[in-house]
Scaffold this motif. Sequence first.
Motif, PDB file in Angstrom:
ATOM      1  N   CYS A 135      56.726  90.125  56.975  1.00  0.00           N
ATOM      2  CA  CYS A 135      57.508  89.795  55.788  1.00  0.00           C
ATOM      3  C   CYS A 135      58.795  89.055  56.135  1.00  0.00           C
ATOM      4  O   CYS A 135      59.299  88.272  55.319  1.00  0.00           O
ATOM      5  CB  CYS A 135      57.846  91.074  55.017  1.00  0.00           C
ATOM      6  SG  CYS A 135      56.410  91.854  54.273  1.00  0.00           S
ATOM      7  N   ASN A 136      59.324  89.313  57.340  1.00  0.00           N
ATOM      8  CA  ASN A 136      60.557  88.643  57.751  1.00  0.00           C
ATOM      9  C   ASN A 136      60.296  87.275  58.369  1.00  0.00           C
ATOM     10  O   ASN A 136      61.127  86.360  58.247  1.00  0.00           O
ATOM     11  CB  ASN A 136      61.315  89.512  58.766  1.00  0.00           C
ATOM     12  CG  ASN A 136      61.797  90.817  58.163  1.00  0.00           C
ATOM     13  OD1 ASN A 136      62.166  90.849  56.990  1.00  0.00           O
ATOM     14  ND2 ASN A 136      61.779  91.889  58.934  1.00  0.00           N
ATOM     15  N   ILE A 137      59.156  87.146  59.044  1.00  0.00           N
ATOM     16  CA  ILE A 137      58.830  85.878  59.708  1.00  0.00           C
ATOM     17  C   ILE A 137      58.210  84.888  58.731  1.00  0.00           C
ATOM     18  O   ILE A 137      58.648  83.739  58.619  1.00  0.00           O
ATOM     19  CB  ILE A 137      57.886  86.116  60.904  1.00  0.00           C
ATOM     20  CG1 ILE A 137      58.582  86.976  61.969  1.00  0.00           C
ATOM     21  CG2 ILE A 137      57.432  84.793  61.511  1.00  0.00           C
ATOM     22  CD1 ILE A 137      57.687  87.368  63.127  1.00  0.00           C
ATOM     23  N   ALA A 138      57.173  85.327  58.004  1.00  0.00           N
ATOM     24  CA  ALA A 138      56.455  84.441  57.081  1.00  0.00           C
ATOM     25  C   ALA A 138      57.023  84.595  55.675  1.00  0.00           C
ATOM     26  O   ALA A 138      56.479  85.311  54.836  1.00  0.00           O
ATOM     27  CB  ALA A 138      54.961  84.753  57.103  1.00  0.00           C
ATOM     28  N   THR A 139      58.124  83.934  55.414  1.00  0.00           N
ATOM     29  CA  THR A 139      58.750  83.951  54.090  1.00  0.00           C
ATOM     30  C   THR A 139      58.464  82.625  53.374  1.00  0.00           C
ATOM     31  O   THR A 139      58.157  81.616  54.015  1.00  0.00           O
ATOM     32  CB  THR A 139      60.275  84.134  54.222  1.00  0.00           C
ATOM     33  OG1 THR A 139      60.823  83.009  54.934  1.00  0.00           O
ATOM     34  CG2 THR A 139      60.596  85.411  54.979  1.00  0.00           C
TER      35      THR A 139
END
Length: 322
Positions: A135-139
């Motif tokens: 969720c933090n990397i693929a925004t």
Amino acid sequence: MAGANGTIEDLYFTHQQFFKVDFDAINSIKTAVAALIPLFFIYVNCVMLFALGSKPIFHETPRYILFGHMLMSDSVLLLVTTIMYAMSLSLLQITKAICTLLVFVSHCTFRNAPLTLAVMSLERYVAICFPLRHCNIATPKRTCIALGIIWFFSSLSMGIDIIYALIVNPNYLTEISYCSLERLFIAKWQTDKYEGFIVLYFVSVAIIIIFTYISIMVTARSVSSKKDSARKAHRTVLLHLIQLGLCLTSFLYSTIERTLYMLSKGNSSIFNHLRFLNYLLVLLLPRCLSPLIYGLRDDAVSPLFKYFLYRSGKVRPSVNVH
């Protein structure tokens, strides 16, 4: 400009061979098929894009943002390719300003597909191998940045050609010519660069997809709790590899056409028939089928797509985004 780089007269491409086409019954049918097939799949892609736009969650999920971008790029490519094919059949000459715009758009959208596949595979890799950080990397914001990078690399080669042409000939855009990529080349090194970029794109994307495929397989075997989701992701990445193979056939279009020209031994009638088959099977159909196959196998997109396509109460839309 007859130095080591060569001149435009040294470029022997079959794209520069324009033959008069007599519109008899067979050629009229061929022209209709060449126009109707891409128009039909553009319609299908637009329905799928409308389905994606109908649910807010698709705007917030990176893989669906990427899928929507692939649909848009392929639709634009099909439209521009059809226009250029029609112009080549009618032997229409236009200003290089318009031709450059058409070629630039087709060039960029043509290269968007494999690069988008690479980013989609990386997104699945992060989702399976680093689920807590996904969720933090693929925004959505980073996904849009990735799309900007894709467009930059897609336009780099053609951008160099346009700048070089304007430096060599300031009146370049005002000239009248038949419209094809090779007719915009001025020096031999441009064709070497063009082919070099193709190899670089394909090899880089192939390495990324194979790496993510192997990594997801290893993760699926090592963590039993992730087997189901990893199995789906591993099938998705495998599909990306198949799609990459379809893209590769498109990259080989020019090579196949040159081979067909040699096999036809200069017979314009035979070459026109072979050229049509090459255009239909190698360039057109892979770009038509690729997004359709991906969309129909997706559990979230497929019901919505069928619902909007058929407008039937029997198929109810549902969204199940993993």
